[in-house]
Design a protein around this motif. Structure first.
Motif, PDB file in Angstrom:
ATOM      1  N   ARG A  19       0.816  -1.215   0.000  1.00 31.34           N
ATOM      2  CA  ARG A  19       0.000   0.000   0.000  1.00 31.34           C
ATOM      3  C   ARG A  19       0.854   1.271   0.000  1.00 31.34           C
ATOM      4  O   ARG A  19       0.627   2.213   0.761  1.00 31.34           O
ATOM      5  N   ILE A  20       1.857   1.263  -0.853  1.00 30.68           N
ATOM      6  CA  ILE A  20       2.736   2.418  -0.977  1.00 30.68           C
ATOM      7  C   ILE A  20       2.000   3.505  -1.766  1.00 30.68           C
ATOM      8  O   ILE A  20       1.489   3.236  -2.853  1.00 30.68           O
ATOM      9  N   PRO A  21       1.901   4.721  -1.238  1.00 37.03           N
ATOM     10  CA  PRO A  21       1.176   5.796  -1.946  1.00 37.03           C
ATOM     11  C   PRO A  21       1.829   6.096  -3.303  1.00 37.03           C
ATOM     12  O   PRO A  21       3.052   6.072  -3.440  1.00 37.03           O
ATOM     13  N   TYR A  22       0.981   6.351  -4.288  1.00 35.59           N
ATOM     14  CA  TYR A  22       1.471   6.734  -5.610  1.00 35.59           C
ATOM     15  C   TYR A  22       0.464   7.683  -6.245  1.00 35.59           C
ATOM     16  O   TYR A  22      -0.655   7.832  -5.780  1.00 35.59           O
ATOM     17  N   GLY A  23       0.888   8.345  -7.295  1.00 38.21           N
ATOM     18  CA  GLY A  23       0.016   9.281  -8.003  1.00 38.21           C
ATOM     19  C   GLY A  23       0.759   9.835  -9.194  1.00 38.21           C
ATOM     20  O   GLY A  23       1.960   9.565  -9.393  1.00 38.21           O
ATOM     21  N   CYS A  24       0.053  10.637 -10.007  1.00 37.21           N
ATOM     22  CA  CYS A  24       0.655  11.174 -11.230  1.00 37.21           C
ATOM     23  C   CYS A  24       1.777  12.164 -10.942  1.00 37.21           C
ATOM     24  O   CYS A  24       2.540  12.511 -11.838  1.00 37.21           O
ATOM     25  N   HIS A  25       1.854  12.635  -9.668  1.00 33.67           N
ATOM     26  CA  HIS A  25       2.957  13.528  -9.302  1.00 33.67           C
ATOM     27  C   HIS A  25       4.229  12.733  -9.018  1.00 33.67           C
ATOM     28  O   HIS A  25       5.320  13.306  -8.914  1.00 33.67           O
ATOM     29  N   LEU A  26       4.090  11.395  -8.910  1.00 37.83           N
ATOM     30  CA  LEU A  26       5.238  10.536  -8.627  1.00 37.83           C
ATOM     31  C   LEU A  26       5.577   9.600  -9.786  1.00 37.83           C
ATOM     32  O   LEU A  26       6.742   9.281 -10.013  1.00 37.83           O
ATOM     33  N   LEU A  27       4.535   9.155 -10.496  1.00 37.08           N
ATOM     34  CA  LEU A  27       4.720   8.175 -11.564  1.00 37.08           C
ATOM     35  C   LEU A  27       4.071   8.669 -12.852  1.00 37.08           C
ATOM     36  O   LEU A  27       3.137   9.469 -12.806  1.00 37.08           O
ATOM     37  N   PRO A  28       4.548   8.189 -14.007  1.00 37.56           N
ATOM     38  CA  PRO A  28       3.856   8.502 -15.268  1.00 37.56           C
ATOM     39  C   PRO A  28       2.404   8.035 -15.197  1.00 37.56           C
ATOM     40  O   PRO A  28       2.096   7.019 -14.577  1.00 37.56           O
ATOM     41  N   SER A  29       1.516   8.767 -15.856  1.00 34.95           N
ATOM     42  CA  SER A  29       0.082   8.487 -15.754  1.00 34.95           C
ATOM     43  C   SER A  29      -0.276   7.079 -16.223  1.00 34.95           C
ATOM     44  O   SER A  29      -1.174   6.445 -15.662  1.00 34.95           O
ATOM     45  N   HIS A  30       0.435   6.564 -17.249  1.00 39.93           N
ATOM     46  CA  HIS A  30       0.083   5.225 -17.750  1.00 39.93           C
ATOM     47  C   HIS A  30       0.407   4.152 -16.716  1.00 39.93           C
ATOM     48  O   HIS A  30      -0.287   3.125 -16.624  1.00 39.93           O
ATOM     49  N   LEU A  31       1.432   4.380 -15.895  1.00 37.64           N
ATOM     50  CA  LEU A  31       1.738   3.424 -14.823  1.00 37.64           C
ATOM     51  C   LEU A  31       0.680   3.480 -13.724  1.00 37.64           C
ATOM     52  O   LEU A  31       0.293   2.444 -13.170  1.00 37.64           O
ATOM     53  N   CYS A  32       0.198   4.682 -13.432  1.00 45.50           N
ATOM     54  CA  CYS A  32      -0.880   4.824 -12.441  1.00 45.50           C
ATOM     55  C   CYS A  32      -2.133   4.099 -12.905  1.00 45.50           C
ATOM     56  O   CYS A  32      -2.805   3.419 -12.115  1.00 45.50           O
ATOM     57  N   GLU A  33      -2.426   4.220 -14.205  1.00 49.54           N
ATOM     58  CA  GLU A  33      -3.609   3.540 -14.751  1.00 49.54           C
ATOM     59  C   GLU A  33      -3.448   2.023 -14.667  1.00 49.54           C
ATOM     60  O   GLU A  33      -4.409   1.303 -14.358  1.00 49.54           O
ATOM     61  N   ASP A  34      -2.240   1.531 -14.916  1.00 47.78           N
ATOM     62  CA  ASP A  34      -1.991   0.087 -14.810  1.00 47.78           C
ATOM     63  C   ASP A  34      -2.168  -0.402 -13.377  1.00 47.78           C
ATOM     64  O   ASP A  34      -2.748  -1.469 -13.140  1.00 47.78           O
ATOM     65  N   LEU A  35      -1.685   0.377 -12.423  1.00 48.51           N
ATOM     66  CA  LEU A  35      -1.813  -0.012 -11.018  1.00 48.51           C
ATOM     67  C   LEU A  35      -3.268  -0.028 -10.576  1.00 48.51           C
ATOM     68  O   LEU A  35      -3.664  -0.841  -9.728  1.00 48.51           O
ATOM     69  N   GLU A  36      -4.074   0.859 -11.162  1.00 51.28           N
ATOM     70  CA  GLU A  36      -5.495   0.923 -10.803  1.00 51.28           C
ATOM     71  C   GLU A  36      -6.247  -0.339 -11.212  1.00 51.28           C
ATOM     72  O   GLU A  36      -7.277  -0.664 -10.632  1.00 51.28           O
TER      73      GLU A  36
END
Length: 359
Positions: free
Chosen positions: A277-294
């Motif tokens: 449960r490590i926090p992440y977001g578009c301010h930390l990761l590219p948006s496509h990686l955030c979408e994959d994690l979702e």
């Protein structure tokens, strides 16, 4: 309070003794009719000056004759239109409307005037020819019920799912359209209680449908669903209807193996991010990686997997998620195939052992 509180004047029919003054607060339309045209013009002139901050002593006001109770109409909150002939083309919708039905009007798009009705709680646009929904529907901050049954919709945009509808929408009817899939963001409409998706062309239900905690009534009959998403197990429904879908015959012994050994660095990092449960977001990761994690999958052991997994379908009795179940087929069945994921060969082997022993 009039000063700086007038949003708009409608004076097209002032010569007929009719006019409307739209207030900002409260958000209502003051409709004037059966007035003397000359007196009405003087009154509107005084209101304009008051809106601009003119001192009350300088306003051209005449002695007020109180209106009779029978002459004062309460703000209109409900309007039902059931034919194109009755659809208002020259008149505006009352600003105070809370319930609007405009069915069988052959509308090809949603009238922009409707999107200005900020008090709307119920909007029924069923039995029209609407092909696309404007994102500005999300500006209707009070909207609780949206009925789009029997239109020509091919999609439901992610922008609507990210709008204020997240906090207000409880009833949504998209039945009898041409929708093939719903966006990933659809499950952000977490206040939904009743969802109707019958008679579309759906080939899958939303991946994270289990996030709809308040959903109690779900119908997706007569679509093209081959199986249910893994997250479907999390639902707690009162009524479920999946009749008439071409569900595939589940076969746990024929897995779809997407497992890559050794795991890639991306897969390892993604799994640890979700598992811990490590926090992440578009301010930390590219948006496509955030979408994959979702849309990461969850193994039977509870661990996450991203693009490296083993997938099978198993049988689930729909009574596990719903109190009342409409039969899935004409044979009296209440079971349907549901996807299962495994993060490793070990997890799949353990499942296989249990499955073979039980059968």
């Amino acid at each position: 309070q009039v000063q700086e509180n007038i949003e708009r004047f409608f004076t097209r029919f002032v010569e007929e003794g009719k006019a409307t003054v739209r207030l900002r607060e409260p958000a209502v339309d003051v409709c004037l009719s059966k007035a003397n045209a000359s007196n009405l013009k003087n009154f509107l002139s005084a209101v304009r000056l008051a809106h601009q901050g003119t001192d009350i002593g300088a306003l051209p006001l005449s002695a007020l004759v109180p209106a009779k109770t029978s002459e004062v109409e309460k703000p209109k909150t409900k309007m039902i239109i059931t034919s194109r002939r009755d659809y208002p083309l020259t008149k505006n919708f009352p600003y105070s409307l809370e319930h609007l039905q405009a069915s069988y009007c052959k509308l090809a798009r949603i009238d922009m005037r409707v999107l200005c009705l900020k008090k709307l709680r119920k909007l029924d646009l069923s039995h029209n020819h609407i092909k696309q929904l404007p994102a500005t529907i999300g500006d209707l901050i009070c909207l609780q019920e949206l009925n789009l049954h029997d239109n020509h919709l091919e999609s439901f945009s992610g922008a609507l799912c990210n709008s204020t509808l997240q906090k207000s929408l409880q009833f949504l009817d998209l039945s009898q359209n041409k929708i093939k899939a719903l966006p990933i963001q659809f499950c952000q409409l977490q206040e939904l209680v009743n969802l109707k998706l019958d008679d579309n062309e759906l080939i899958r239900l939303p991946f994270k449908i289990g996030q709809l905690d308040h959903l109690r009534f779900l119908s997706a009959a007569r679509n093209k669903l081959p199986f249910l998403p893994s997250d479907f197990r999390k639902l707690c429904l009162e009524n479920l209807d999946l009749f008439g879908n071409p569900f595939e015959q589940p076969n746990p012994l024929v897995p779809n193996i997407q497992l890559k050994i050794p795991l890639t660095l991306l897969e390892c990092a993604a799994r640890e991010t979700i598992n811990y449960r490590i926090p992440y977001g578009c301010h930390l990761l590219p948006s496509h990686l955030c979408e994959d994690l979702e849309v990461a999958k969850t193994c039977q052991c509870g661990s996450a997997c991203l693009s490296s997994f083993i997938q099978i379908t198993v049988t689930m009795n729909l009574h596990h998620v719903a109190h009342t179940v409409v039969l899935v087929d004409n044979m009296g069945g209440t079971e349907a195939p549901i996807i299962c994921y495994f993060c490793s060969l070990d997890c799949y082997s353990q499942f296989l052992d249990r499955y073979l022993q039980s059968n």
